[in-house]
Design a protein around this motif. Structure first.
Motif, PDB file in Angstrom:
ATOM      1  N   PRO A 129      11.435 -11.239 -16.981  1.00 38.17           N
ATOM      2  CA  PRO A 129      13.043 -11.564 -17.173  1.00 38.17           C
ATOM      3  C   PRO A 129      14.059 -10.235 -17.220  1.00 38.17           C
ATOM      4  N   ASP A 130      13.324 -10.090 -17.306  1.00 39.95           N
ATOM      5  CA  ASP A 130      14.642  -8.868 -16.974  1.00 39.95           C
ATOM      6  C   ASP A 130      14.656  -7.846 -15.200  1.00 39.95           C
ATOM      7  N   GLY A 131      13.841  -8.798 -14.151  1.00 42.48           N
ATOM      8  CA  GLY A 131      13.794  -8.269 -12.864  1.00 42.48           C
ATOM      9  C   GLY A 131      12.870  -7.223 -12.676  1.00 42.48           C
ATOM     10  N   TRP A 132      12.382  -6.510 -14.125  1.00 45.54           N
ATOM     11  CA  TRP A 132      11.308  -5.841 -13.236  1.00 45.54           C
ATOM     12  C   TRP A 132       9.546  -6.471 -12.454  1.00 45.54           C
ATOM     13  N   PRO A 133       9.523  -4.554 -11.673  1.00 47.94           N
ATOM     14  CA  PRO A 133       8.237  -5.007 -10.622  1.00 47.94           C
ATOM     15  C   PRO A 133       7.145  -5.682 -11.624  1.00 47.94           C
ATOM     16  N   MET A 134       6.855  -6.774 -11.039  1.00 54.53           N
ATOM     17  CA  MET A 134       5.204  -7.293 -11.870  1.00 54.53           C
ATOM     18  C   MET A 134       3.997  -6.843 -11.508  1.00 54.53           C
ATOM     19  N   THR A 135       3.334  -6.786 -11.548  1.00 56.69           N
ATOM     20  CA  THR A 135       2.084  -6.361 -11.286  1.00 56.69           C
ATOM     21  C   THR A 135       1.774  -6.510  -9.878  1.00 56.69           C
ATOM     22  N   GLY A 136       0.742  -5.591  -8.612  1.00 58.08           N
ATOM     23  CA  GLY A 136       1.203  -5.926  -7.493  1.00 58.08           C
ATOM     24  C   GLY A 136      -0.134  -6.567  -7.039  1.00 58.08           C
ATOM     25  N   LYS A 137      -0.633  -6.780  -5.299  1.00 64.10           N
ATOM     26  CA  LYS A 137      -1.246  -7.659  -4.960  1.00 64.10           C
ATOM     27  C   LYS A 137      -1.597  -6.155  -3.720  1.00 64.10           C
ATOM     28  N   THR A 138      -3.455  -6.190  -3.251  1.00 61.72           N
ATOM     29  CA  THR A 138      -3.636  -5.233  -3.379  1.00 61.72           C
ATOM     30  C   THR A 138      -3.745  -4.910  -1.614  1.00 61.72           C
ATOM     31  N   GLY A 139      -2.807  -5.823  -0.699  1.00 59.56           N
ATOM     32  CA  GLY A 139      -2.902  -5.682   0.461  1.00 59.56           C
ATOM     33  C   GLY A 139      -2.569  -4.489   0.913  1.00 59.56           C
ATOM     34  N   ALA A 140      -1.138  -3.688   0.796  1.00 57.55           N
ATOM     35  CA  ALA A 140      -0.232  -2.150   0.516  1.00 57.55           C
ATOM     36  C   ALA A 140      -1.407  -1.563   0.754  1.00 57.55           C
ATOM     37  N   ALA A 141      -2.807  -1.355  -0.274  1.00 55.58           N
ATOM     38  CA  ALA A 141      -3.099  -0.331  -0.792  1.00 55.58           C
ATOM     39  C   ALA A 141      -4.174  -0.420   0.234  1.00 55.58           C
ATOM     40  N   ARG A 142      -4.676  -2.043   0.763  1.00 52.77           N
ATOM     41  CA  ARG A 142      -6.130  -1.732   1.589  1.00 52.77           C
ATOM     42  C   ARG A 142      -5.433  -1.134   2.889  1.00 52.77           C
ATOM     43  N   VAL A 143      -3.938  -1.657   3.431  1.00 48.58           N
ATOM     44  CA  VAL A 143      -4.156  -1.217   5.209  1.00 48.58           C
ATOM     45  C   VAL A 143      -3.757   0.301   4.702  1.00 48.58           C
ATOM     46  N   ALA A 144      -3.168   0.756   3.352  1.00 50.39           N
ATOM     47  CA  ALA A 144      -3.092   2.559   3.132  1.00 50.39           C
ATOM     48  C   ALA A 144      -4.311   3.615   3.340  1.00 50.39           C
ATOM     49  N   LEU A 145      -5.378   2.529   2.629  1.00 50.61           N
ATOM     50  CA  LEU A 145      -6.857   3.495   2.294  1.00 50.61           C
ATOM     51  C   LEU A 145      -7.350   3.340   3.604  1.00 50.61           C
ATOM     52  N   GLN A 146      -7.264   1.891   4.593  1.00 51.14           N
ATOM     53  CA  GLN A 146      -7.657   1.796   5.758  1.00 51.14           C
ATOM     54  C   GLN A 146      -7.132   3.350   6.728  1.00 51.14           C
ATOM     55  N   THR A 147      -5.963   3.448   6.427  1.00 52.60           N
ATOM     56  CA  THR A 147      -4.743   4.172   8.169  1.00 52.60           C
ATOM     57  C   THR A 147      -4.617   5.332   7.271  1.00 52.60           C
ATOM     58  N   ARG A 148      -4.637   5.894   6.113  1.00 51.52           N
ATOM     59  CA  ARG A 148      -4.457   6.562   5.398  1.00 51.52           C
ATOM     60  C   ARG A 148      -2.579   7.099   6.064  1.00 51.52           C
ATOM     61  N   CYS A 149      -2.276   6.080   6.215  1.00 55.42           N
ATOM     62  CA  CYS A 149      -0.836   6.758   6.298  1.00 55.42           C
ATOM     63  C   CYS A 149       0.189   6.946   5.290  1.00 55.42           C
ATOM     64  N   PRO A 150       1.539   6.896   5.131  1.00 59.19           N
ATOM     65  CA  PRO A 150       2.713   7.342   4.403  1.00 59.19           C
ATOM     66  C   PRO A 150       2.210   5.863   3.481  1.00 59.19           C
ATOM     67  N   VAL A 151       3.338   5.541   2.294  1.00 55.34           N
ATOM     68  CA  VAL A 151       3.325   4.694   1.518  1.00 55.34           C
ATOM     69  C   VAL A 151       4.452   5.507   1.165  1.00 55.34           C
ATOM     70  N   ILE A 152       5.955   4.547   1.349  1.00 59.35           N
ATOM     71  CA  ILE A 152       6.942   4.859   0.855  1.00 59.35           C
ATOM     72  C   ILE A 152       7.389   4.019  -0.804  1.00 59.35           C
ATOM     73  N   PRO A 153       7.638   3.972  -1.764  1.00 56.73           N
ATOM     74  CA  PRO A 153       8.101   3.587  -2.298  1.00 56.73           C
ATOM     75  C   PRO A 153      10.123   2.980  -2.388  1.00 56.73           C
ATOM     76  N   VAL A 154      10.202   1.792  -2.399  1.00 60.50           N
ATOM     77  CA  VAL A 154      11.518   1.567  -2.054  1.00 60.50           C
ATOM     78  C   VAL A 154      11.619   0.496  -2.971  1.00 60.50           C
ATOM     79  N   ALA A 155      12.599   0.752  -3.807  1.00 55.86           N
ATOM     80  CA  ALA A 155      13.553   0.076  -4.895  1.00 55.86           C
ATOM     81  C   ALA A 155      14.972  -0.504  -4.292  1.00 55.86           C
ATOM     82  N   GLN A 156      14.829  -1.848  -4.998  1.00 57.90           N
ATOM     83  CA  GLN A 156      16.525  -1.998  -4.643  1.00 57.90           C
ATOM     84  C   GLN A 156      16.490  -3.106  -5.396  1.00 57.90           C
ATOM     85  N   TRP A 157      18.341  -3.419  -5.853  1.00 57.15           N
ATOM     86  CA  TRP A 157      18.973  -3.899  -6.873  1.00 57.15           C
ATOM     87  C   TRP A 157      20.514  -4.441  -6.287  1.00 57.15           C
TER      88      TRP A 157
END
Length: 256
Positions: A129-157
């Motif tokens: 209701p206040d526009g905060w991030p919800m719980t996430g799905k696991t796709g990004a984590a799956r790719v990140a753990l498979q490749t061990r690449c950097p994961v950059i958190p980006v927020a926008q408003w």
């Protein structure tokens, strides 16, 4: 690995999209120094407006590292839009299909080629209701753990103030400000080398979403709820309440 060239289609899309964005939205951009200059990486981005892919894409384009979005497969078959999606290297997602796994394989391949793959881990516009991030799905984590690449958190408003979630008409005046911030890479080293179980992916996803939420707290200057909005749990609770009401009605009907 060196970065991939931006290419004709991305530059053409920028020529079309940047002028209206500059006119409609002011910019408050931070954290560009956290976008890797070379090599493949993932960005995990919160999603609160149908306009925010353009606002975030503008920010990312100006870093020189263009994002490859995961998008509905149907968009790739629609004339000019499809040609642009293919030409800019976006990644088709085949929902409710065995081909859905191909999106993850394509994302892994893109990262290994030295590209940036942008994930909206929530999978849809936030329903908080206040526009905060919800719980996430696991796709990004799956790719990140498979490749061990950097994961950059980006927020926008701000794009959500121009076009709120699920609104049909934009709110053009007064002129809105697109605030985008990229944080430092998420530390996922504790998850490396472990069996990629659903529990591990869930924990890694929570770590990524916490980092995205922390960046949004910086932009908004306020604290997020302690527990993220979970649409699945909300649906379960709604069904439970509906069943309880039906049971009450039935009992009342039997008592008359």
């Amino acid at each position: 690995m060196p970065r991939r060239r931006i290419g004709f289609w991305y530059r053409f899309a920028a020529v079309l999209c940047k002028p209206p964005l500059v006119v409609l939205i002011k910019r408050d951009w931070r954290g560009m120094e956290n976008i890797p200059a070379e090599g493949g990486f993932i960005t995990a981005v919160n999603h609160n407006s149908h306009v925010d892919p353009f606002a975030y894409g503008h920010y990312q384009y100006n870093t020189g590292r263009v994002p490859r979005f995961l998008a509905k497969a149907g968009l790739f078959d629609k004339g000019f839009v499809g040609a642009a999606m293919r030409g800019t290297g976006q990644i088709p997602v085949y929902r409710e299909s065995t081909d859905a796994l191909s999106a993850f394989r394509a994302a892994i391949d893109a990262v290994e080629r030295g590209e940036c793959v942008a994930f909206y881990p929530e999978g849809t516009l936030t329903r908080d209701p206040d526009g905060w991030p919800m719980t996430g799905k696991t796709g990004a984590a799956r790719v990140a753990l498979q490749t061990r690449c950097p994961v950059i958190p980006v927020a926008q408003w701000g794009a959500n103030e121009l076009l709120p979630p699920y609104a049909r008409k934009p709110n053009l005046l007064p002129r809105k400000t697109s605030r985008v911030i990229a944080g430092p890479p998420v530390d996922l080293s504790d998850f490396y080398g472990r069996e990629m179980t659903p529990e591990l992916l869930k924990e890694a996803t929570e770590t990524i979403m916490a980092a995205v939420t922390a960046q949004l707290e910086v932009l908004r200057g306020e604290k997020a709820p302690e527990t993220p909005y979970d649409p699945r749990q909300v649906r379960i609770e709604q069904r439970r309440r509906a069943a309880a009401k039906d049971k009450t009605r039935q009992e009342e009907g039997q008592g008359t």
